[in-house]
Scaffold this motif. Sequence first.
Motif, short mmCIF file in Angstrom:
data_model
loop_
_atom_site.label_atom_id
_atom_site.label_comp_id
_atom_site.label_asym_id
_atom_site.label_seq_id
_atom_site.Cartn_x
_atom_site.Cartn_y
_atom_site.Cartn_z
N MET A 106 0.84 -1.21 0.00
CA MET A 106 0.00 0.00 0.00
C MET A 106 0.86 1.25 0.00
SD MET A 106 -3.25 -0.05 2.54
CE MET A 106 -4.07 1.49 2.18
N ARG A 107 0.42 2.26 -0.71
CA ARG A 107 1.08 3.56 -0.71
C ARG A 107 0.04 4.68 -0.75
NH1 ARG A 107 4.44 2.36 -6.31
NH2 ARG A 107 5.39 0.54 -5.42
N ASN A 108 0.53 5.89 -0.98
CA ASN A 108 -0.35 7.07 -1.14
C ASN A 108 -1.27 7.26 0.07
OD1 ASN A 108 0.73 7.41 -3.73
ND2 ASN A 108 -0.74 5.89 -4.52
N PHE A 109 -0.65 7.29 1.28
CA PHE A 109 -1.48 7.41 2.48
C PHE A 109 -1.99 8.84 2.65
CE2 PHE A 109 1.48 3.90 3.23
CZ PHE A 109 0.54 2.89 3.26
N SER A 110 -3.21 8.92 3.18
CA SER A 110 -3.84 10.24 3.37
C SER A 110 -4.29 10.35 4.81
CB SER A 110 -5.06 10.34 2.46
OG SER A 110 -6.02 9.41 2.93
N GLU A 111 -4.82 11.52 5.12
CA GLU A 111 -5.32 11.74 6.48
C GLU A 111 -6.40 10.70 6.83
OE1 GLU A 111 -6.41 15.84 7.31
OE2 GLU A 111 -7.53 15.17 9.07
N THR A 112 -7.13 10.25 5.85
CA THR A 112 -8.23 9.33 6.16
C THR A 112 -7.79 7.87 6.27
OG1 THR A 112 -8.77 9.47 3.83
CG2 THR A 112 -10.26 10.61 5.35
N ASN A 113 -6.68 7.46 5.61
CA ASN A 113 -6.38 6.02 5.68
C ASN A 113 -5.06 5.67 6.38
OD1 ASN A 113 -4.40 6.63 3.84
ND2 ASN A 113 -5.30 5.52 2.11
N ILE A 114 -4.31 6.68 6.83
CA ILE A 114 -2.98 6.39 7.42
C ILE A 114 -3.11 5.58 8.73
CG2 ILE A 114 -2.85 8.69 8.54
CD1 ILE A 114 0.24 7.03 7.20
N THR A 115 -4.13 5.87 9.54
CA THR A 115 -4.25 5.17 10.83
C THR A 115 -4.49 3.67 10.59
OG1 THR A 115 -5.16 7.19 11.75
CG2 THR A 115 -5.45 5.19 13.05
#
Length: 294
Positions: free
Chosen positions: A1-10
């Motif tokens: 997985m890559r391209n983490f955002s505020e919504t999916n990083i956790t």
Amino acid sequence: MRNFSETNITEAVLERIAGATDPRIKQVSEALVRHLHAFVREIRPTQKEWDYGIDFLTRTGHMCDDKRQEFILLSDTLGVSMLVDAINHPVPEGATETTVLGPFFVQAAPEKQNGDDISGSMEGDPMIVTGSVSTVDGKPLPGAVVDVWHSDNDGYYDVQQLDEIGDLAMRARFHTDANGRFHFWSIKPAAYPIPHDGPVGEMLEAQGRHPWRPAHVHFMISAPGFEQLVTHVFVAGDKYLDSDVVFGVKDSLIHDFVHCPAGRAPDGRMVDAAYYHLNYDFGLKRAAGNPQAA
Ligand code: BEZ
Ligand code: FE
């Protein structure tokens, strides 16, 4: 997985931890990530604020050595030490309540005999401390080890002024007698500010808080088969009882240090000056796995 955002990083970090084999490490790591990410989402730090946070923790670490433990001060002043204490030390009826250890305990305190004066070269108002150690239902505990330590009348511990006074003072280790009793002479302690010349002091000032602790005497009491008791007795009437910087005060630990005129002291000794008298009776909680101890 890559391209983490505020919504999916956790979720991504939690998934990465999912393979931890030790269940406790998994539980603690997951909670840490969830709470840390929630904290960051709540405060939405600027990059500059986050850099300050990292620098604050770095300086806290740099301030730690064998004489100064800034991380413990941080835990104390954020109420975390007392929270951990509350979780780990529920108190049954008859047992003395616990409070923080603090940074001024010394493992190898001088062994003293009941009745000794432990004030060393320190000047101050004479004080006699008498006390007993018993089980929660009042059975005396002979031979219990009683470590005591306290500040001088300016609010400094011996270890903070060893260069000037040369030797440990206002601290000692006693053993209770056949009736579970102990007593000693010293000088009455004063309220004092915790060390506040480092990051913790900077934090207290920024939070609009004072660094003071109310006057107290520390006790650490051990007896085989019983939980070690770490506590203080606070001087009744002290002006910092309701705003102790480390949240350590409990009503049951506040006691009168009675001002007594010159004359015959509780240990039978004739004294030619007024003195203070603290008498406190301690109750020890049975250790787990010691069902026969009362
Ligand atoms: C103390 O009572 O010695 C103490 C406790 C916590 C922080 C600093 C000092
Ligand atoms: Fe203290």
